[in-house]
Design a protein around this motif. Structure first.
Motif, PDB file in Angstrom:
ATOM      1  N   THR A  24       0.884  -0.985  -0.105  1.00 23.38           N
ATOM      2  CA  THR A  24      -0.134  -0.040   0.047  1.00 23.38           C
ATOM      3  C   THR A  24       0.779   1.203   0.113  1.00 23.38           C
ATOM      4  O   THR A  24       2.142   1.119   0.579  1.00 23.38           O
ATOM      5  N   PRO A  25       0.352   2.458  -0.500  1.00 22.93           N
ATOM      6  CA  PRO A  25       1.205   3.530  -0.464  1.00 22.93           C
ATOM      7  C   PRO A  25       1.819   4.081   0.773  1.00 22.93           C
ATOM      8  O   PRO A  25       1.053   3.855   1.723  1.00 22.93           O
ATOM      9  N   LEU A  26       2.769   4.679   0.943  1.00 28.10           N
ATOM     10  CA  LEU A  26       3.387   5.293   1.664  1.00 28.10           C
ATOM     11  C   LEU A  26       2.202   6.582   2.571  1.00 28.10           C
ATOM     12  O   LEU A  26       1.259   7.079   1.809  1.00 28.10           O
ATOM     13  N   ARG A  27       2.333   6.644   3.904  1.00 29.59           N
ATOM     14  CA  ARG A  27       1.472   7.515   4.667  1.00 29.59           C
ATOM     15  C   ARG A  27       2.176   8.810   4.713  1.00 29.59           C
ATOM     16  O   ARG A  27       2.995   9.015   5.773  1.00 29.59           O
ATOM     17  N   ASP A  28       1.666   9.852   3.971  1.00 25.29           N
ATOM     18  CA  ASP A  28       2.514  11.148   3.759  1.00 25.29           C
ATOM     19  C   ASP A  28       1.198  12.216   3.274  1.00 25.29           C
ATOM     20  O   ASP A  28       0.029  11.658   3.460  1.00 25.29           O
ATOM     21  N   HIS A  29       1.650  13.431   2.935  1.00 31.67           N
ATOM     22  CA  HIS A  29       0.497  14.267   2.565  1.00 31.67           C
ATOM     23  C   HIS A  29      -0.285  13.873   1.386  1.00 31.67           C
ATOM     24  O   HIS A  29      -1.258  14.462   1.154  1.00 31.67           O
ATOM     25  N   ARG A  30      -0.083  12.950   0.519  1.00 33.57           N
ATOM     26  CA  ARG A  30      -0.796  12.613  -0.459  1.00 33.57           C
ATOM     27  C   ARG A  30      -1.968  11.690  -0.319  1.00 33.57           C
ATOM     28  O   ARG A  30      -2.628  11.448  -1.208  1.00 33.57           O
ATOM     29  N   ILE A  31      -1.793  11.072   0.888  1.00 31.33           N
ATOM     30  CA  ILE A  31      -3.085  10.338   1.093  1.00 31.33           C
ATOM     31  C   ILE A  31      -3.604  10.340   2.605  1.00 31.33           C
ATOM     32  O   ILE A  31      -2.905  10.870   3.490  1.00 31.33           O
ATOM     33  N   LEU A  32      -4.857  10.023   2.791  1.00 33.20           N
ATOM     34  CA  LEU A  32      -5.490  10.107   4.134  1.00 33.20           C
ATOM     35  C   LEU A  32      -4.955   8.708   4.879  1.00 33.20           C
ATOM     36  O   LEU A  32      -5.297   7.636   4.188  1.00 33.20           O
ATOM     37  N   ALA A  33      -4.759   9.095   6.194  1.00 34.87           N
ATOM     38  CA  ALA A  33      -4.304   7.951   7.015  1.00 34.87           C
ATOM     39  C   ALA A  33      -5.681   7.172   7.345  1.00 34.87           C
ATOM     40  O   ALA A  33      -6.087   7.468   8.315  1.00 34.87           O
ATOM     41  N   GLY A  34      -5.954   6.104   6.694  1.00 37.05           N
ATOM     42  CA  GLY A  34      -7.509   5.635   6.880  1.00 37.05           C
ATOM     43  C   GLY A  34      -7.329   4.764   7.946  1.00 37.05           C
ATOM     44  O   GLY A  34      -6.337   3.961   8.226  1.00 37.05           O
ATOM     45  N   ILE A  35      -8.618   4.976   8.566  1.00 35.34           N
ATOM     46  CA  ILE A  35      -8.616   4.166  10.061  1.00 35.34           C
ATOM     47  C   ILE A  35      -8.477   2.544   9.633  1.00 35.34           C
ATOM     48  O   ILE A  35      -7.730   1.609  10.422  1.00 35.34           O
ATOM     49  N   THR A  36      -9.345   2.095   8.616  1.00 37.39           N
ATOM     50  CA  THR A  36      -9.228   0.812   8.264  1.00 37.39           C
ATOM     51  C   THR A  36      -8.223   0.340   7.579  1.00 37.39           C
ATOM     52  O   THR A  36      -7.383  -0.914   7.827  1.00 37.39           O
ATOM     53  N   ARG A  37      -7.286   1.059   7.132  1.00 32.36           N
ATOM     54  CA  ARG A  37      -5.924   1.006   6.305  1.00 32.36           C
ATOM     55  C   ARG A  37      -5.032   0.652   7.258  1.00 32.36           C
ATOM     56  O   ARG A  37      -4.284  -0.424   7.207  1.00 32.36           O
ATOM     57  N   ASP A  38      -5.046   1.445   8.535  1.00 33.50           N
ATOM     58  CA  ASP A  38      -4.150   1.280   9.589  1.00 33.50           C
ATOM     59  C   ASP A  38      -4.351  -0.184  10.410  1.00 33.50           C
ATOM     60  O   ASP A  38      -3.574  -1.047  10.603  1.00 33.50           O
ATOM     61  N   LEU A  39      -5.649  -0.624  10.348  1.00 38.15           N
ATOM     62  CA  LEU A  39      -6.192  -1.789  10.963  1.00 38.15           C
ATOM     63  C   LEU A  39      -5.692  -3.128  10.163  1.00 38.15           C
ATOM     64  O   LEU A  39      -5.166  -4.068  10.608  1.00 38.15           O
ATOM     65  N   VAL A  40      -5.902  -2.937   8.827  1.00 34.55           N
ATOM     66  CA  VAL A  40      -5.361  -3.752   8.073  1.00 34.55           C
ATOM     67  C   VAL A  40      -4.186  -4.037   8.102  1.00 34.55           C
ATOM     68  O   VAL A  40      -3.468  -5.248   8.016  1.00 34.55           O
ATOM     69  N   LEU A  41      -2.919  -2.869   8.072  1.00 35.94           N
ATOM     70  CA  LEU A  41      -1.592  -3.422   8.452  1.00 35.94           C
ATOM     71  C   LEU A  41      -1.398  -3.979   9.686  1.00 35.94           C
ATOM     72  O   LEU A  41      -0.334  -4.718   9.735  1.00 35.94           O
ATOM     73  N   GLU A  42      -2.282  -3.519  10.706  1.00 38.46           N
ATOM     74  CA  GLU A  42      -1.801  -4.089  12.159  1.00 38.46           C
ATOM     75  C   GLU A  42      -2.062  -5.752  11.955  1.00 38.46           C
ATOM     76  O   GLU A  42      -1.485  -6.349  12.455  1.00 38.46           O
ATOM     77  N   LEU A  43      -3.426  -5.946  11.165  1.00 32.56           N
ATOM     78  CA  LEU A  43      -3.551  -7.307  11.344  1.00 32.56           C
ATOM     79  C   LEU A  43      -2.538  -8.326  10.442  1.00 32.56           C
ATOM     80  O   LEU A  43      -2.072  -9.379  10.818  1.00 32.56           O
ATOM     81  N   ALA A  44      -2.079  -7.605   9.294  1.00 31.82           N
ATOM     82  CA  ALA A  44      -0.963  -8.345   8.583  1.00 31.82           C
ATOM     83  C   ALA A  44       0.230  -8.407   9.251  1.00 31.82           C
ATOM     84  O   ALA A  44       0.679  -9.598   9.147  1.00 31.82           O
ATOM     85  N   ALA A  45       0.480  -7.372  10.231  1.00 35.17           N
ATOM     86  CA  ALA A  45       1.774  -7.739  11.020  1.00 35.17           C
ATOM     87  C   ALA A  45       1.630  -8.998  12.003  1.00 35.17           C
ATOM     88  O   ALA A  45       2.461  -9.778  12.257  1.00 35.17           O
ATOM     89  N   GLN A  46       0.322  -8.877  12.564  1.00 30.68           N
ATOM     90  CA  GLN A  46      -0.106  -9.815  13.721  1.00 30.68           C
ATOM     91  C   GLN A  46      -0.074 -11.213  13.006  1.00 30.68           C
ATOM     92  O   GLN A  46       0.402 -12.246  13.648  1.00 30.68           O
ATOM     93  N   GLN A  47      -0.397 -11.320  11.871  1.00 28.43           N
ATOM     94  CA  GLN A  47      -0.543 -12.742  11.195  1.00 28.43           C
ATOM     95  C   GLN A  47       0.668 -13.032  10.307  1.00 28.43           C
ATOM     96  O   GLN A  47       0.460 -14.083   9.624  1.00 28.43           O
ATOM     97  N   ARG A  48       1.518 -12.326  10.220  1.00 24.63           N
ATOM     98  CA  ARG A  48       2.872 -12.493   9.475  1.00 24.63           C
ATOM     99  C   ARG A  48       2.603 -12.438   8.147  1.00 24.63           C
ATOM    100  O   ARG A  48       3.324 -13.188   7.463  1.00 24.63           O
ATOM    101  N   MET A  49       1.785 -11.530   7.625  1.00 24.94           N
ATOM    102  CA  MET A  49       1.434 -11.735   5.969  1.00 24.94           C
ATOM    103  C   MET A  49       2.349 -10.616   5.526  1.00 24.94           C
ATOM    104  O   MET A  49       2.575  -9.592   5.988  1.00 24.94           O
ATOM    105  N   PRO A  50       3.216 -11.029   4.369  1.00 19.69           N
ATOM    106  CA  PRO A  50       4.010  -9.960   4.012  1.00 19.69           C
ATOM    107  C   PRO A  50       3.347  -8.890   3.530  1.00 19.69           C
ATOM    108  O   PRO A  50       2.459  -9.036   2.745  1.00 19.69           O
ATOM    109  N   CYS A  51       4.191  -7.859   4.013  1.00 18.35           N
ATOM    110  CA  CYS A  51       3.469  -6.461   3.770  1.00 18.35           C
ATOM    111  C   CYS A  51       4.569  -5.509   3.522  1.00 18.35           C
ATOM    112  O   CYS A  51       5.427  -5.330   4.178  1.00 18.35           O
TER     113      CYS A  51
END
Length: 286
Positions: A194-221
């Motif tokens: 997924t794209p970098l979190r910077d001024h070009r995108i909104l830091a989505g709450i669901t986006r952040d949760l997906v990244l957290e879940l990917a890390a918890q489940q050791r999904m390559p991200c």
């Protein structure tokens, strides 16, 4: 339906603001949309934290503490006819006695809250995915702020809708940014990106949760720049947002994405997402 406006709870159809309100004149304000399941707001603290970041970014003092926001929101939730809701809150700089671009020196912010039924993706969309089209990202350079200045997003989304698509996928300088009202994930060879979190995108709450879940489940991200070529050659594409949750894109510019059906990585992530949501919103004290 009960709404909240500047200290009053009242029927939504009776809510009124001044035509000199700066939200109306200049889109000078911030907002949040919070999903509610079983009358419990999901990831409320994250939404209120993002609201604070946006208010700080536009130099607008927050009119309420987190505790005060929670009390107001819970009252609107309780008075709604729906168990599952899309809770909307908006803060503008308020109404001055004149129209002037410069900030007024002594006005109170306008605070508005209402709730509507949560419209989730349909069973058919879950099963078959949705269509999207690419578009040039011609918005301003502070897309990280969730402000009410959404005309560019509206026009981009309408172009997609006119083409029979659910979303416009935006590109700036040949790089993926986000959707007109969503974040975007790409899957290639089992790796989620997924794209970098910077001024070009909104830091989505669901986006952040997906990244957290990917890390918890050791999904390559990976969180990095994604080229137009990578977007067009992806095995899977997803939209994420508070109301669309995790929704596969199966057609891009009229061409199938991957097999043209929701892929296994999307299905797995949605299962994890749904489990997280259920755990957070199914407490016995509902």
């Amino acid at each position: 339906m009960t709404a909240y406006l500047n200290g009053q709870f009242l029927p939504l159809e009776e809510a009124r603001i001044s035509p000199l309100d700066r939200g109306f004149l200049f889109a000078d304000g911030a907002y949040e949309v919070i999903p509610v399941y079983r009358r419990r707001p999901f990831l409320l603290d994250s939404h209120l934290a993002r609201l604070q970041r946006t208010l700080d970014g536009i130099a607008l003092p927050n009119p309420h503490t987190a505790g005060e926001w929670n009390e107001l929101l819970q009252r609107v939730i309780a008075d709604s006819a729906f168990a599952d809701q899309a809770l909307y809150l908006q803060v503008t700089r308020g109404a001055d006695g004149k129209r002037d671009h410069a900030f007024p020196s002594a006005v109170s912010p306008t605070v508005f809250i209402c709730s509507t039924a949560l419209v989730a993706p349909s069973a058919a969309q879950r099963e078959f995915g949705v269509a999207a089209r690419r578009a040039v990202d011609n918005r301003w350079l502070r897309c990280d702020l969730k402000t009410v200045a959404l005309l560019a997003n509206v026009l981009l989304r309408q172009q997609a809708s006119d083409a029979g698509c659910a979303e416009a996928i935006l590109l700036r300088d040949g790089l993926l940014t986000e959707g007109s009202s969503s974040n975007v994930f790409v899957v290639k060879d089992g790796v989620l990106a997924t794209p970098l979190r910077d001024h070009r995108i909104l830091a989505g709450i669901t986006r952040d949760l997906v990244l957290e879940l990917a890390a918890q489940q050791r999904m390559p991200c990976e969180v990095r720049d994604i080229s137009d070529a990578e977007l067009r050659s992806a095995d899977e594409l997803w939209l994420t947002s508070s109301t669309r949750e995790v929704l596969p894109i199966t057609s891009l510019d009229g061409q199938p994405v991957g097999t043209g059906r929701p892929g296994p990585v999307a299905r797995q992530m949605y299962d994890w997402y749904r489990a997280s949501r259920e755990q957070a919103t199914s407490s016995a004290d509902v």
